[in-house]
Design a protein around this motif. Structure first.
Motif, PDB file in Angstrom:
ATOM      1  N   TYR A 196      -3.315  11.824  -4.442  1.00  0.00           N
ATOM      2  CA  TYR A 196      -3.963  11.107  -3.356  1.00  0.00           C
ATOM      3  C   TYR A 196      -5.483  11.150  -3.536  1.00  0.00           C
ATOM      4  O   TYR A 196      -6.062  12.187  -3.824  1.00  0.00           O
ATOM      5  N   LYS A 197      -6.107   9.971  -3.355  1.00  0.00           N
ATOM      6  CA  LYS A 197      -7.568   9.865  -3.455  1.00  0.00           C
ATOM      7  C   LYS A 197      -8.091   9.223  -2.173  1.00  0.00           C
ATOM      8  O   LYS A 197      -7.855   8.036  -1.921  1.00  0.00           O
ATOM      9  N   GLU A 198      -8.829  10.004  -1.403  1.00  0.00           N
ATOM     10  CA  GLU A 198      -9.361   9.526  -0.128  1.00  0.00           C
ATOM     11  C   GLU A 198     -10.237   8.291  -0.295  1.00  0.00           C
ATOM     12  O   GLU A 198     -10.234   7.396   0.556  1.00  0.00           O
TER      13      GLU A 198
ATOM     14  N   ASN B  18      -3.378   3.455   2.007  1.00  0.00           N
ATOM     15  CA  ASN B  18      -4.135   3.715   0.787  1.00  0.00           C
ATOM     16  C   ASN B  18      -3.764   2.684  -0.281  1.00  0.00           C
ATOM     17  O   ASN B  18      -2.626   2.232  -0.350  1.00  0.00           O
ATOM     18  N   LYS B  19      -4.730   2.318  -1.136  1.00  0.00           N
ATOM     19  CA  LYS B  19      -4.527   1.304  -2.186  1.00  0.00           C
ATOM     20  C   LYS B  19      -3.644   1.769  -3.346  1.00  0.00           C
ATOM     21  O   LYS B  19      -3.062   0.944  -4.043  1.00  0.00           O
ATOM     22  N   ASP B  20      -3.595   3.073  -3.609  1.00  0.00           N
ATOM     23  CA  ASP B  20      -2.876   3.567  -4.792  1.00  0.00           C
ATOM     24  C   ASP B  20      -1.370   3.386  -4.628  1.00  0.00           C
ATOM     25  O   ASP B  20      -0.806   3.722  -3.592  1.00  0.00           O
TER      26      ASP B  20
ATOM     27  N   ARG C 138      -7.519   4.473   8.312  1.00  0.00           N
ATOM     28  CA  ARG C 138      -6.977   5.694   8.919  1.00  0.00           C
ATOM     29  C   ARG C 138      -6.807   5.427  10.408  1.00  0.00           C
ATOM     30  O   ARG C 138      -7.720   4.933  11.053  1.00  0.00           O
TER      31      ARG C 138
ATOM     32  N   ILE D 266      -2.505   7.183   7.187  1.00  0.00           N
ATOM     33  CA  ILE D 266      -3.417   6.667   6.163  1.00  0.00           C
ATOM     34  C   ILE D 266      -2.768   5.541   5.377  1.00  0.00           C
ATOM     35  O   ILE D 266      -1.669   5.698   4.847  1.00  0.00           O
TER      36      ILE D 266
ATOM     37  N   HIS E 229      -9.744   5.792  -1.917  1.00  0.00           N
ATOM     38  CA  HIS E 229      -8.933   4.580  -2.009  1.00  0.00           C
ATOM     39  C   HIS E 229      -8.271   4.224  -0.671  1.00  0.00           C
ATOM     40  O   HIS E 229      -7.429   3.329  -0.615  1.00  0.00           O
ATOM     41  N   ASP E 230      -8.650   4.923   0.394  1.00  0.00           N
ATOM     42  CA  ASP E 230      -8.115   4.615   1.724  1.00  0.00           C
ATOM     43  C   ASP E 230      -8.574   3.237   2.173  1.00  0.00           C
ATOM     44  O   ASP E 230      -9.733   2.867   1.996  1.00  0.00           O
TER      45      ASP E 230
ATOM     46  N   TYR F 208       0.846  -1.194   0.000  1.00  0.00           N
ATOM     47  CA  TYR F 208       0.000   0.000   0.000  1.00  0.00           C
ATOM     48  C   TYR F 208       0.882   1.245   0.000  1.00  0.00           C
ATOM     49  O   TYR F 208       2.084   1.162   0.194  1.00  0.00           O
TER      50      TYR F 208
END
Length: 179
Positions: free
Chosen positions: A130-132, A119-121, A138, A117, A134-135, A103
């Motif tokens: 960053y795209k929330e 995240n998958k990206d 947290r 955080i 895709h979290d 991740y």
């Protein structure tokens, strides 16, 4: 015959003069925020890792931390590419269960606590993309202040698998345990 040898030597020297530059390898300057890695267990002899973090280490260089990692804004947690964190086993990360896999790790610094955080990206530069949505998780982690300043942003794991992040006098820790 001497004239022919002289002309051949001059021509050869001329050709070598111009081809040397073509063959030379160009290396860029050293990165001012070199890559580093932290893992648990941290002993290099132990190949059975649970977690590995790959990140770049920005330096303070007489700059203020709040300018480099501003409070209440998503930060890449280092420099250059977004931090990559690999969980080799399903892991409790600060109270959130994370499935094994790789991740990105972002943070939102704060005065009293940081939001960590997962995240998958992957393969993103900084926090610009960053795209929330895709979290994966947290986690809130309290800020502790130290008397000692750390010049280069650093991540490490202690013997209890707690991940520690430190920069300047700020310290943030996230407990982990593998399942």
């Amino acid at each position: 015959m001497k004239k022919s040898t002289f002309m051949t030597s001059v021509a050869f020297a001329f050709v070598m003069l111009f081809t040397t530059g073509l063959c030379a390898q160009e290396f860029s300057n050293l990165d001012k925020s070199p890559m580093d890695a932290a893992s648990f267990p941290s002993d290099y002899k132990d190949a059975n890792k649970s977690i590995k973090v790959i990140y770049s280490r920005p330096q303070l260089n007489n700059r203020s931390l709040d300018k480099l990692a501003p409070n209440d804004k998503v930060w890449r947690t280092g420099a250059n590419e977004a931090v990559e964190i690999t969980f080799y086993k399903n892991t409790d990360f600060g109270g959130k269960m994370i499935e094994k896999g790789t991740y990105s790790l972002f943070t939102i610094p704060g005065e009293k606590e940081w939001t960590i955080i997962i995240n998958k990206d992957l393969n993103t530069w900084g926090a610009y993309f960053y795209k929330e949505e895709h979290d994966v998780a947290r986690v809130m982690a309290p800020v502790k202040m130290s008397d000692e300043s750390v010049e280069a942003f650093s991540i490490s794991f202690d013997d209890n698998a707690t991940m520690h992040m430190g920069w300047d006098k700020v310290r943030v820790s996230v407990p982990t345990s593998s399942k």
